[in-house]
Design an enzyme around this catalytic site. Structure first.
Site, PDB file in Angstrom:
ATOM      1  N   ARG A  88       0.863  -1.187   0.000  1.00 50.51           N
ATOM      2  CA  ARG A  88       0.000   0.000   0.000  1.00 50.51           C
ATOM      3  C   ARG A  88       0.900   1.239   0.000  1.00 50.51           C
ATOM      4  NH1 ARG A  88      -2.014   3.240   4.663  1.00 50.51           N
ATOM      5  NH2 ARG A  88      -3.906   4.292   4.014  1.00 50.51           N
ATOM      6  N   HIS A 136      -2.537  11.004   0.787  1.00 45.28           N
ATOM      7  CA  HIS A 136      -1.992  10.769   2.126  1.00 45.28           C
ATOM      8  C   HIS A 136      -1.291  12.068   2.549  1.00 45.28           C
ATOM      9  CE1 HIS A 136      -0.664   7.370   5.006  1.00 45.28           C
ATOM     10  NE2 HIS A 136      -0.307   8.513   5.574  1.00 45.28           N
ATOM     11  N   GLU A 181      -7.050   8.765   6.469  1.00 48.57           N
ATOM     12  CA  GLU A 181      -7.249   9.452   7.745  1.00 48.57           C
ATOM     13  C   GLU A 181      -7.651  10.918   7.607  1.00 48.57           C
ATOM     14  OE1 GLU A 181      -3.994   8.885  10.439  1.00 48.57           O
ATOM     15  OE2 GLU A 181      -4.144   6.717  10.393  1.00 48.57           O
ATOM     16  N   ASN A 309      -7.299   2.081  10.258  1.00 44.33           N
ATOM     17  CA  ASN A 309      -5.950   2.243  10.804  1.00 44.33           C
ATOM     18  C   ASN A 309      -6.077   2.268  12.319  1.00 44.33           C
ATOM     19  OD1 ASN A 309      -5.170   2.575   8.169  1.00 44.33           O
ATOM     20  ND2 ASN A 309      -4.466   4.682   8.389  1.00 44.33           N
ATOM     21  N   TYR A 311      -3.761   2.127  16.078  1.00 43.94           N
ATOM     22  CA  TYR A 311      -2.481   2.094  16.787  1.00 43.94           C
ATOM     23  C   TYR A 311      -2.646   1.908  18.295  1.00 43.94           C
ATOM     24  CZ  TYR A 311      -0.280   3.469  12.472  1.00 43.94           C
ATOM     25  OH  TYR A 311       0.168   3.465  11.189  1.00 43.94           O
ATOM     26  N   GLU A 386      -3.428   0.121   8.254  1.00 47.36           N
ATOM     27  CA  GLU A 386      -2.209   0.476   8.999  1.00 47.36           C
ATOM     28  C   GLU A 386      -2.311  -0.059  10.411  1.00 47.36           C
ATOM     29  OE1 GLU A 386      -1.131   4.632   9.214  1.00 47.36           O
ATOM     30  OE2 GLU A 386      -1.506   4.899   7.067  1.00 47.36           O
TER      31      GLU A 386
HETATM   32  C1  FCB Z   1      -0.861   7.404  10.762  1.00 49.52           C
HETATM   33  C2  FCB Z   1      -0.462   7.902   9.397  1.00 49.52           C
HETATM   34  C3  FCB Z   1       0.854   7.348   8.920  1.00 49.52           C
HETATM   35  C4  FCB Z   1       1.865   7.231  10.040  1.00 49.52           C
HETATM   36  C5  FCB Z   1       1.287   6.532  11.238  1.00 49.52           C
HETATM   37  C6  FCB Z   1       2.242   6.344  12.373  1.00 49.52           C
HETATM   38  O1  FCB Z   1      -1.715   8.331  11.361  1.00 49.52           O
HETATM   39  O2  FCB Z   1      -1.445   7.584   8.454  1.00 49.52           O
HETATM   40  O3  FCB Z   1       1.305   8.135   7.853  1.00 49.52           O
HETATM   41  O4  FCB Z   1       2.392   8.469  10.347  1.00 49.52           O
HETATM   42  O5  FCB Z   1       0.161   7.238  11.683  1.00 49.52           O
END
Ligand code: FCB
Length: 481
Positions: A88, A136, A181, A309, A311, A386
């Site tokens: 991607r 992006h 995002e 995405n 985290y 992500e």
């Molecule tokens: C996300 C972004 C990516 C990267 C990660 C850690 O928010 O999409 O570009 O910076 O965080």
């Protein structure tokens, strides 16, 4: 009382993914490409922002980054060695239409398109499926000078650009994602100002929300026209919002954060409506008159895949003002808050493991978010577009790069994806962020997310232990928790 000592990670029964499940890795143009003037490329908002003193840690810029623009063949070979099934990446808009203005798209750069076309060919030759993100975050600066995402014309030009890229690559690319995002583009770019273009204008941020949603809808329709057989995606960074208690006040804090980060994007793009409570919450900032009649139908454009995405979790609670406010929401301290009309909300810093970004680690959030969107739109295919973590790596004297924390993070989050799949969510792919260490936006090169280490002095690439681990997962089609 007997206590059972926890079983060491990696010794459980393997969790097998369905056949055809796609394991990939993700990057973004400005974070890796460098070569910012090649082929007549003009500046994006990130070039200008990064070159403004004080905006990016260490004064870092994307001028060279990983020099992927010149080294993409080496990078594709590396992906093939790791066994990645899909890659991607994003297209840099100012490479494609360097003369764009608010009123016209301008000429298409043959050289700009050729770079991505050659990348796609190299990937296909290596048996790796390309997945293209059209935006992006690197908006052409000329569009920002005319108001950026707060200006409706930006959405219209985006749709034209999306049609150009889909027309050029759609014979070989089967998946186009419109936006990555949009929450970050709108709220970090126009409200807190920690991301480009660095504006702190709450009303502008809400206009940006709508124009980004509109850009998705118009862009998706343009991709459908230009590449009728390609699938169309939108990638959102959804928040797993966790109220601290079940008090009415904490629940309301959670409702508002969920509204701003999740429903302001999910509701219009998936259902063709804006959440009434969020419009009411923000009435003091804007009357939302920039939503024109008929817009919500345009926003709900064609959509085949929702990219998620994820985290870290988002704990919230009501702020009583009796003590200093905690702001550990993972989005950095800007001149202003990205959380509009949330003056009595805080983001408590919970104990437990954290990444080098200071972000809490809780893989359950990934499974919960996938189940949530699967329940909301069971017809949609889902992808984790992500997931990954920054940790400081250890480079051994013999040149190996050891990152056991990242291995543990990936293992736990892959198991969470498996859990969502096992409970019926239609998740078809997982992309680790990121293939390479790269320019981490306002943090510059200080934070490393790659499964492949980049020595910024020599630009030499070295797969970390996490890359070798991920290669094993891909080979087995299973994760061992
Ligand atoms: C996300 C972004 C990516 C990267 C990660 C850690 O928010 O999409 O570009 O910076 O965080």
């Amino acid at each position: 009382m007997t206590t059972v000592s926890p079983r060491p990670a990696g010794t459980g029964a393997p969790l097998r993914f369905p056949p055809g499940f796609v394991f990939g890795a993700a990057t973004a143009a400005y974070q890796i490409e460098g070569a910012v003037a090649a082929g007549g490329r003009t500046p994006s908002i990130w070039d200008v922002f990064a070159h403004t003193p004080g905006r990016v840690a260490g004064g870092d810029t994307g001028d060279v980054a990983d020099d992927h623009y010149h080294r993409f063949r080496e990078d594709v070979a590396l992906m093939a060695e790791l066994g990645l099934r899909s890659y991607r990446f994003s297209v840099s808009w100012p490479r494609i239409t360097p003369g764009v203005s608010a009123s016209r798209l301008g000429p298409v750069s043959a050289e700009g398109l050729a770079f991505y076309s050659e990348l796609v060919d190299a990937l296909l030759a290596a048996g790796i499926t390309p997945a293209v993100t059209l935006y992006h975050w690197d908006l052409p600066q000329a569009l920002e000078d005319a108001g950026g995402w707060a200006n409706r014309a930006t959405a219209e030009r985006f749709a034209e650009y999306a049609g150009v890229v889909a027309g050029a690559l759609g014979d070989r690319v089967g998946l186009f994602t419109t936006l990555n995002e949009p929450w970050c583009s709108a709220f970090l770019g126009y409200a807190s100002g920690v991301h480009a273009p660095g504006r702190t204008e709450p009303a502008g941020a809400l206009a940006a929300v709508h124009h980004l949603n509109l850009a998705h809808g118009l862009g998706a329709a343009a991709v459908r026209r230009a590449a009728p057989s390609a699938r169309i995606a939108l990638t959102l960074n959804l928040a797993w919002v966790r109220p601290e208690t079940d008090s009415v006040l904490d629940a309301d804090a959670a409702r508002r954060v969920d509204g701003l980060q999740n429903r302001l994007f999910l509701d219009p793009t998936l259902h063709g409506r804006y959440p009434a409570d969020v419009l009411a919450d923000t009435a003091a900032v804007t009357d939302w008159a920039f939503i024109r009649p008929g817009d919500t139908e345009l926003v709900r454009g064609p959509l085949d895949v929702l990219g998620v995405n994820y985290y870290s979790p988002t704990p919230v609670r009501h702020w009583t003002r009796e003590r200093p406010r905690e702001t550990a929401d993972g989005h950095g301290d800007g001149a202003a808050t990205p959380w509009l009309c949330c003056d009595d909300v805080e983001f408590p810093r919970r104990s437990g493991p954290r990444t080098d970004m200071g972000w809490g680690i809780d893989p359950r959030g990934l499974a919960e978010l996938l189940r949530r969107v699967a329940a909301e739109r069971p017809d949609l295919e889902l992808m984790v577009t992500e997931n990954g973590a920054a940790f400081p790596d250890t480079v051994t004297p013999d040149g190996r790069v050891l990152d056991p924390d990242r291995v543990a993070y990936l293992r736990a989050h892959l198991a969470a994806v498996h859990d969502a799949v096992a409970s019926g969510a239609r998740v078809s792919a997982y992309y680790v962020w990121s293939l390479l260490d790269n320019f981490e936006w306002a943090w510059g090169y200080a934070k490393r997310f790659g499964i492949v280490h980049v020595d910024y002095a020599t630009l030499r690439r070295t797969p970390k232990s996490s890359a070798l681990y991920y290669a094993d997962v891909i080979r087995a089609g299973a994760v061992t928790p």
